[in-house]
Structure formats: C-alpha cells, structure tokens
Write a protein that holds these residues in place. Structure first.
Motif, PDB file in Angstrom:
ATOM      1  N   GLU A  96      -9.182  12.463   0.879  1.00 44.56           N
ATOM      2  CA  GLU A  96      -9.257  12.112  -0.552  1.00 44.56           C
ATOM      3  C   GLU A  96     -10.472  12.830  -1.091  1.00 44.56           C
ATOM      4  O   GLU A  96     -11.579  12.679  -0.568  1.00 44.56           O
ATOM      5  N   ARG A 213       3.509   7.325  -8.434  1.00 39.38           N
ATOM      6  CA  ARG A 213       2.500   6.622  -7.647  1.00 39.38           C
ATOM      7  C   ARG A 213       1.674   5.701  -8.552  1.00 39.38           C
ATOM      8  O   ARG A 213       1.581   5.927  -9.764  1.00 39.38           O
ATOM      9  N   HIS A 215      -2.233   3.729  -8.306  1.00 45.13           N
ATOM     10  CA  HIS A 215      -3.461   3.720  -7.509  1.00 45.13           C
ATOM     11  C   HIS A 215      -4.423   2.655  -7.990  1.00 45.13           C
ATOM     12  O   HIS A 215      -4.586   2.434  -9.197  1.00 45.13           O
ATOM     13  N   ASP A 255      -1.133   3.654  -3.685  1.00 47.71           N
ATOM     14  CA  ASP A 255      -2.419   4.094  -3.123  1.00 47.71           C
ATOM     15  C   ASP A 255      -3.381   2.936  -3.286  1.00 47.71           C
ATOM     16  O   ASP A 255      -3.794   2.607  -4.408  1.00 47.71           O
ATOM     17  N   VAL A 295      -0.778   4.808   0.754  1.00 45.10           N
ATOM     18  CA  VAL A 295      -1.915   5.714   0.914  1.00 45.10           C
ATOM     19  C   VAL A 295      -3.168   4.858   0.990  1.00 45.10           C
ATOM     20  O   VAL A 295      -3.334   3.914   0.203  1.00 45.10           O
TER      21      VAL A 295
END
Length: 466
Positions: A96, A213, A215, A255, A295
């Motif tokens: 990351e 996605r 996060h 994530d 993730v």
C-alpha cells in the motif's frame, strides 16, 4: 531481558526472537558492523519478518471462505526499504503506497501493479494518471478526487485499476490523538456521518459502475480491536446498502485497512493477527462468507518487533546524581519517542563492549542521543544494568517508523541497516539493506553542488537594478 517496561514473561516464539537478537548484536560487534568507527546500526531479523507475514496470512485464511481473494498489502510508510518490500513480496504480501516515492520503491522491489494499492489524501492528477496507466488500485479520498477520476476513466475506460472510495466511519479515536483516523474531524476519507454524506457516497457508486471497492481505515497504535472492528462493520454495512440499491454485487472488495497495535512493553506479540481476525468474524460475520474480496494494509505490526537500533555509548557521565549514557541513537532515528515519549516509550537493552547482554544490578539512568538539545533522550529514569563507555544500548521494537525514517537533526548521518539470519548454531550472517550515509551525501543533499547560488543571485540582482 533487561530493560523490559513490564517484565512480561516470554512464550517460545518471543524467546527465540530475543535469542536471535542477542546473537545478532554480538555478531555485529565481532564482524565490525558496530564499533568505535561505526557507532550505530539498524538490524532486521529476516526470520521474524517471515514469521509475521505467515501469521498474517494464516489468521485470515482461518476465518475466510475458501477461494476468497485476499490481498495483504504492506503499508510502505512503515518501513520504506526496497529489500524489505522484496522480502515481503516473496512472502505473499503486496504493498500500500501513499506517494510517488513509495510507489517507486515498490516498483524497484518488483511488486506488480495488481498487488499495489494507492492511498493518499493528496493525490495529484499525475499520480492518479500513472496509477490508472499501470493498473494500480486507487481509493479516492474525497469528492474532488473522484471528479478527477471521472475524467481519467472517461479518457481511459479500459483501465485495469480497481477503483473505490475511502470513507471515514467516524467511530472515534484511541489513546494517541495524532494517529486516530476515524474521529469526527479526521482529514481522511468521506466523513460518513456528516449530513448528506452517506447518500452522496451511495449515489456516487450508483452513478459509476466502475466503482467496485470500498475502503476504510480505523486501526492504529492506541486503537482497541473492538473499535477497529466497529469501523470495518460500518464499511461493510455501507457496501451492503450500495449493493442492495444497485440490485447487483457492485462493491465486490472491501479494503479494511490495517493498524494492528503493537505491544512495545515486552517481546510478546500482542494482540495477534489471529485475535483480530476472530474479533472481526464475531463483529462482521458476512465479511468472510466469500461474497467480498478483502484487502488489508498492515504496516507497523509486520515489522516493529523485528528491528533493533544498536548504538555505542560514547560517554557515560552523571548529572544531578543520575547516570547518563550518551549514545549515538536519538532523535534522528527515534523521532517519535524523543518528541512524544509518553506515547512512544521504547525498551532499552544493555550490551557490553563485546555485544553480550550486560549483567549486573539495575541502576536508574538516562539514555541520551547525540543531538544538540536537552530533550534528545531515548529513555529517562530507566532501570537496567549500568551502561559504561564502550557499551551498547539497543532500542528494541524499532523495525517500523524508526531507523528507516531518518530525521536529519544536526546533519546526523543515516545509519546502515542490515538484515540478519541465524544458522541455529550460533552463527549469524548479515546482508546490507541500506548503506550508512556518507558525509559527502549529506553535503550534496544540503545543496553542496550549488554553493554559489545565493551569492551569485545577489550580485546579479544588484547589477540589474538602476
């Protein structure tokens, strides 16, 4: 182990780690990596790093449905060293990154784009464009950044980059305010509980089928596991709402960030990845049923326990009746500890001039660094065997956010960093991770190649005025 803050007993793994560390310090002295002319080094335990990577993978494998895609991405900011990133990559850990520099380090380490995630609250158009060209996953931090992505995706609709939005669940902070990312006023992500924000996020996904996605990142040092799980639960609930309103599985990957706290009080690794995975499974069972890819973005917890800064005691003196060991490790390698000792205390282990654990009664003493200000102290009033001139003081648990984050106070040089491997029979071999900075490099970084720049500018300016 002398210098423990709380004297906690050790389990087998912790004991092995301590034994490897002691052997590495001794070998570093014997092999000349440490001594009068090289008074400070950073040491990295290769076996320990591998063990942490394996523990992370195993912890999530144990709770996740078979076949679920899981990417564990190391937060490069924790230890931005190319050989470390390469080692973790070989252990199945991606990266990351949060800057062009970190991305360059990851690429130099050979980490592929599909195992790279870009997070940052201040991405430039050029950074975003590069990420989409390479196929790197991007988490947009805010509505303005999403607008930039709109234009880039329109120009390159076939990008392989998985794209999402970072949200701040605003579940609260921990014991270290500066590291709390899920407070009501955090600078990170879209503040989910602000008026109208949740509906804006849902609508953003419904209007953009390419957003797949979601996060969030709540964890960090000082954050309890239950609060970390609460932040993940909020993100999971939002993903479920988006998918329900979309009428399909639009959000396919969550994530959940990283930030597992580290125990700096002993050699024990606590909490563990397994403990956190169990807390998550209890709080958010749907997270692991196979409908969502996962993730993670752990950093400190993967490296902290496996790094040691070892510094020679240049002088041993006394002030106000208290012994003071003046070493070569201070603010330049332990910036957080020096400036915020209450939040970032470090254990200090005492070694003699041969690199052997020092014996003797505990004596209350200070361990000071080399910088020219009074607060440059690694430890204050710490009880341990008395450090003498020529001994070594080791700052433990410094594999993350310490010797890889040099602070050039007094133009002190960056120390060399070496990975070590023990052969089980007392032998230790070292590999150079980063060479010690030379004074010529310090001069170059300080504008040495432009020594006349300002004086020439002044002369030119004067000549140009009438």
């Amino acid at each position: 182990m002398s210098g423990d803050l709380d004297g906690t007993g050790l389990d087998g793994t912790a004991t092995e780690r301590a034994v490897r560390r002691d052997g590495a310090v001794r070998a570093a002295v014997e092999q000349g990596l440490l001594g009068p002319d090289v008074p400070i080094v950073g040491l990295l335990d290769v076996a320990g790093i591998r063990e942490s990577a394996a523990a992370l993978r195993a912890a999530f494998d144990a709770v996740t449905a078979p076949g679920t895609p899981v990417l564990h991405a190391f937060a490069v900011k924790a230890t931005p060293l190319v050989p470390v990133l390469r080692l973790l990559h070989e252990e199945g850990i991606g990266v990351e990154v949060a800057s062009p520099g970190e991305l360059a380090l990851a690429r130099a380490a050979g980490v592929p784009a599909d195992r790279t995630v870009l997070d940052s609250p201040a991405k430039t158009p050029a950074e975003l464009r590069e990420a989409l060209e390479l196929g790197i996953a991007v988490n947009a931090d805010n509505p303005q950044e999403l607008e930039r992505l709109d234009a880039l995706v329109k120009a390159a609709p076939d990008t392989a980059s998985p794209l999402g939005i970072r949200v701040n669940p605003q579940v609260g902070g921990g014991s270290i305010e500066a590291l709390s990312t899920a407070t009501a006023t955090s600078k990170f992500g879209v503040a989910l509980r602000d008026e109208g924000a949740r509906e804006w996020v849902v609508r953003a996904y419904l209007d953009r089928p390419w957003l797949t996605r979601l996060h969030t990142h709540t964890g960090s040092q000082g954050i309890p596991l239950t609060l970390m799980a609460e932040g993940v639960a909020a993100s999971y609930a939002l993903a479920e709402e988006i998918n329900e309103r979309a009428g399909r599985q639009q959000v396919d990957t969550l994530d959940i960030g990283g930030g597992l706290p580290v125990n700096f009080g002993s050699d024990e690794e606590s909490p563990t990845y397994a403990e956190y995975a169990r807390v998550l499974r209890e709080a958010v069972p749907g997270l692991f049923d196979g409908r969502y890819g996962l993730v993670t973005e752990f950093g400190r917890s993967l490296l902290a326990k496996h790094g040691t800064v070892v510094a020679r005691v240049e002088y041993a003196k006394s002030a106000g009746g208290r012994p003071v060991a003046v070493t070569h490790a201070g603010v330049q390698v332990a910036t957080r500890t020096v400036y915020a000792p209450g939040a970032w205390p470090l254990r200090i282990a005492a070694y003699d001039g041969k690199g052997l654990p020092k014996e003797g009664p505990d004596v209350v003493q200070d361990v000071a660094g080399p910088a020219c200000f009074a607060g440059d102290l690694l430890a204050v009033g710490r009880a341990m065997p008395l450090l003498a001139q020529g001994d070594y003081a080791a700052a433990l648990d410094t594999g993350a956010y310490y010797f890889a984050h040099h602070y050039a106070y007094n133009s002190l040089a960056r120390p060399g960093v070496y990975g070590f491997v023990s052969d089980g029979g007392g032998g230790v071999s070292f590999a150079t991770v980063r060479e010690e900075q030379r004074v010529e490099e310090i001069v170059a970084e300080a504008g040495g190649g432009h020594a006349d720049a300002l004086t020439v500018a002044v002369r030119r300016g004067g000549a140009g005025r009438s």
